[in-house]
Scaffold this motif. Structure first.
Motif, PDB file in Angstrom:
ATOM      1  N   UNK A   1       0.856  -1.233   0.088  1.00 47.49           N
ATOM      2  CA  UNK A   1       0.152  -0.006   0.128  1.00 47.49           C
ATOM      3  C   UNK A   1       0.863   1.343   0.037  1.00 47.49           C
ATOM      4  N   UNK A   2       2.153   1.331  -0.129  1.00 48.72           N
ATOM      5  CA  UNK A   2       3.123   2.233   0.397  1.00 48.72           C
ATOM      6  C   UNK A   2       2.813   3.345  -0.897  1.00 48.72           C
ATOM      7  N   UNK A   3       2.678   2.895  -2.275  1.00 51.74           N
ATOM      8  CA  UNK A   3       2.720   3.939  -3.383  1.00 51.74           C
ATOM      9  C   UNK A   3       1.149   4.559  -3.194  1.00 51.74           C
ATOM     10  N   UNK A   4       0.047   4.154  -2.702  1.00 58.25           N
ATOM     11  CA  UNK A   4      -1.109   4.415  -2.725  1.00 58.25           C
ATOM     12  C   UNK A   4      -1.053   5.687  -1.518  1.00 58.25           C
ATOM     13  N   UNK A   5      -0.428   5.331  -0.265  1.00 55.80           N
ATOM     14  CA  UNK A   5      -0.770   6.132   0.773  1.00 55.80           C
ATOM     15  C   UNK A   5       0.387   7.326   0.712  1.00 55.80           C
ATOM     16  N   UNK A   6       1.657   7.064   0.199  1.00 54.84           N
ATOM     17  CA  UNK A   6       2.606   8.122   0.248  1.00 54.84           C
ATOM     18  C   UNK A   6       2.941   8.711  -1.096  1.00 54.84           C
ATOM     19  N   UNK A   7       2.355   8.277  -2.440  1.00 59.06           N
ATOM     20  CA  UNK A   7       2.499   8.796  -3.524  1.00 59.06           C
ATOM     21  C   UNK A   7       3.871   9.100  -3.787  1.00 59.06           C
ATOM     22  N   UNK A   8       4.727   8.582  -3.280  1.00 57.62           N
ATOM     23  CA  UNK A   8       6.130   8.368  -3.659  1.00 57.62           C
ATOM     24  C   UNK A   8       7.056   7.148  -3.497  1.00 57.62           C
ATOM     25  N   UNK A   9       8.140   6.898  -3.904  1.00 56.47           N
ATOM     26  CA  UNK A   9       8.975   5.808  -3.569  1.00 56.47           C
ATOM     27  C   UNK A   9       9.535   6.195  -2.303  1.00 56.47           C
TER      28      UNK A   9
ATOM     29  N   UNK B   1       7.303   3.889   7.173  1.00 54.83           N
ATOM     30  CA  UNK B   1       6.448   3.749   6.089  1.00 54.83           C
ATOM     31  C   UNK B   1       5.656   2.480   6.473  1.00 54.83           C
ATOM     32  N   UNK B   2       6.535   1.682   6.829  1.00 56.51           N
ATOM     33  CA  UNK B   2       5.698   0.186   7.180  1.00 56.51           C
ATOM     34  C   UNK B   2       4.623   0.193   8.492  1.00 56.51           C
ATOM     35  N   UNK B   3       5.012   1.049   9.474  1.00 59.97           N
ATOM     36  CA  UNK B   3       4.155   0.932  10.871  1.00 59.97           C
ATOM     37  C   UNK B   3       2.958   2.088  10.399  1.00 59.97           C
ATOM     38  N   UNK B   4       3.404   2.957   9.546  1.00 59.19           N
ATOM     39  CA  UNK B   4       2.152   3.845   9.011  1.00 59.19           C
ATOM     40  C   UNK B   4       1.044   3.337   8.098  1.00 59.19           C
ATOM     41  N   UNK B   5       1.804   2.305   7.247  1.00 62.58           N
ATOM     42  CA  UNK B   5       0.801   1.509   6.478  1.00 62.58           C
ATOM     43  C   UNK B   5       0.000   0.730   7.091  1.00 62.58           C
ATOM     44  N   UNK B   6       0.581   0.044   8.042  1.00 62.37           N
ATOM     45  CA  UNK B   6      -0.036  -1.021   9.002  1.00 62.37           C
ATOM     46  C   UNK B   6      -1.267  -0.110   9.728  1.00 62.37           C
ATOM     47  N   UNK B   7      -0.935   0.965  10.265  1.00 65.55           N
ATOM     48  CA  UNK B   7      -1.890   1.783  10.978  1.00 65.55           C
ATOM     49  C   UNK B   7      -3.339   1.974  10.097  1.00 65.55           C
TER      50      UNK B   7
END
Ligand SMILES: [Zn+2]
Length: 341
Positions: A292-300, A309-315
């Protein structure tokens, strides 16, 4: 209304900038992409109250010694208020207590978290952390590497906390100098995060609960894998919004102090709500939190940002799962795959 910055730039490290009568703003460095933390010093007749400390590094200690013997010379450090338990804020609390006999004021959960994590030193990542990373869909090459590495230990960046502190509670009021400060507690970025609201004028010591130009990290960790910090965060923004006005001067833990507090609280909620909407669409097909990184953060995501990024994505996927918007199943690799219902 938008956000307004009364100061265009920050003071140099260890140099004071008076933001209001009796309130000094200092910056101390952090050895990471977010390279600073803001700390504030409040003047009282019989001493100083320091709010947050920076990490426990030799560099930060030297910086504080410079501050004590320079701009703060002549009065003792009588009290330290720590907004939340993260190392960049609580790092030198134990040192302030031991070296300067400062009284430490924190919320109970923040103090317990800090003290518990200080005592929890690991040589390699424990099984629960490995399971958490696997469930989150951590990339295999990164997982293999991290398995062998000594993990970040809280005690690496936080000086030992002696027994004893002064608890602060929601809605409590106390006087410092010629202001009365009211404690308002928030959640989401860290459990029981304290913010202090002057009832004498419109100033808020916001810690990392409210920051102007970056979104405070909302993370889930192996200590509480089913936590829902995004829900807690949004609830806190609504709660604080009732008391906020756009004339409040917000003194945050990072970036620049700002006005437009009510606007910013609303904007932060909207940013997370939009991210959740994008996720629901993306999860029409099953994906892991890591995917989900790309959808959440819109950047690499760079390697240095991967953990945050991982802990935020799990949140964010936890929010959708716990609200009943997505389902999750464990795939063959042991990762949760989330899918919109
Ligand atoms: Zn911080």
């Amino acid at each position: 209304m938008t956000i307004h910055y009364p100061w265009e730039s920050a003071p140099e490290f260890a140099k004071p900038l008076q933001v209001a009568e009796g309130i000094l703003w200092f910056r101390v460095p952090l050895p990471m992409p977010l390279d600073h933390v803001n700390v504030y010093v409040l003047e009282d007749n019989d001493g100083w109250t320091v709010v947050d400390t920076g990490l426990a590094t030799t560099k930060t200690k030297e910086m504080w010694q410079k501050i004590f013997s320079g701009p703060l010379f002549g009065k003792k450090i009588k009290r330290l208020i720590v907004t939340h338990h993260h190392p960049d804020h609580v790092g030198l609390a134990g040192w302030f207590q031991k070296e300067y006999n400062a009284s430490l004021w924190m919320t109970r959960t923040a103090w317990l978290m800090a003290r518990m994590l200080c005592l929890d030193e690991q040589k390699t990542p424990p099984a629960e952390t490995l399971e958490f990373w696997t469930r989150a869909g951590m990339r295999l090459d990164i997982l293999e590497e991290r398995k062998k590495e000594k993990p970040f230990n809280f005690a690496d960046a936080v000086s030992a906390l002696p027994l004893g502190f002064r608890r602060i509670v929601d809605n409590e009021e106390f006087e410092i100098g010629n202001r009365v400060w009211k404690v308002r507690i928030g959640n989401g970025h860290a459990p029981e995060h304290a913010t202090l609201w002057s009832t004498s004028d419109q100033i808020v010591l916001a810690g990392d609960q409210i920051i102007s130009s970056i979104s405070p990290n909302l993370g889930v960790y192996a200590t509480e894998p089913d936590a829902n910090p995004v829900r807690e965060w949004i609830d806190t923004c609504h709660k604080l919004s009732q008391f906020a006005s756009d004339d409040h001067l917000a003194l945050s833990g990072h970036k620049l102090p700002f006005k437009g507090l009510k606007f910013r609280l609303q904007q932060m909620v909207e940013n997370h709500e939009h991210a959740l909407e994008r996720l629901i669409n993306f999860l029409e097909k099953p994906h892991t939190a890591e995917e989900c990184f790309s959808v959440l953060f819109g950047k690499s995501i760079r390697n240095s940002e991967y953990g945050l990024a991982l802990v935020e994505s799990v949140a964010h996927v936890n929010y959708l799962f716990l609200e009943g918007t997505v389902s999750r199943v464990i795939d063959r690799a042991g990762a949760f795959k989330y899918q919109s219902l």
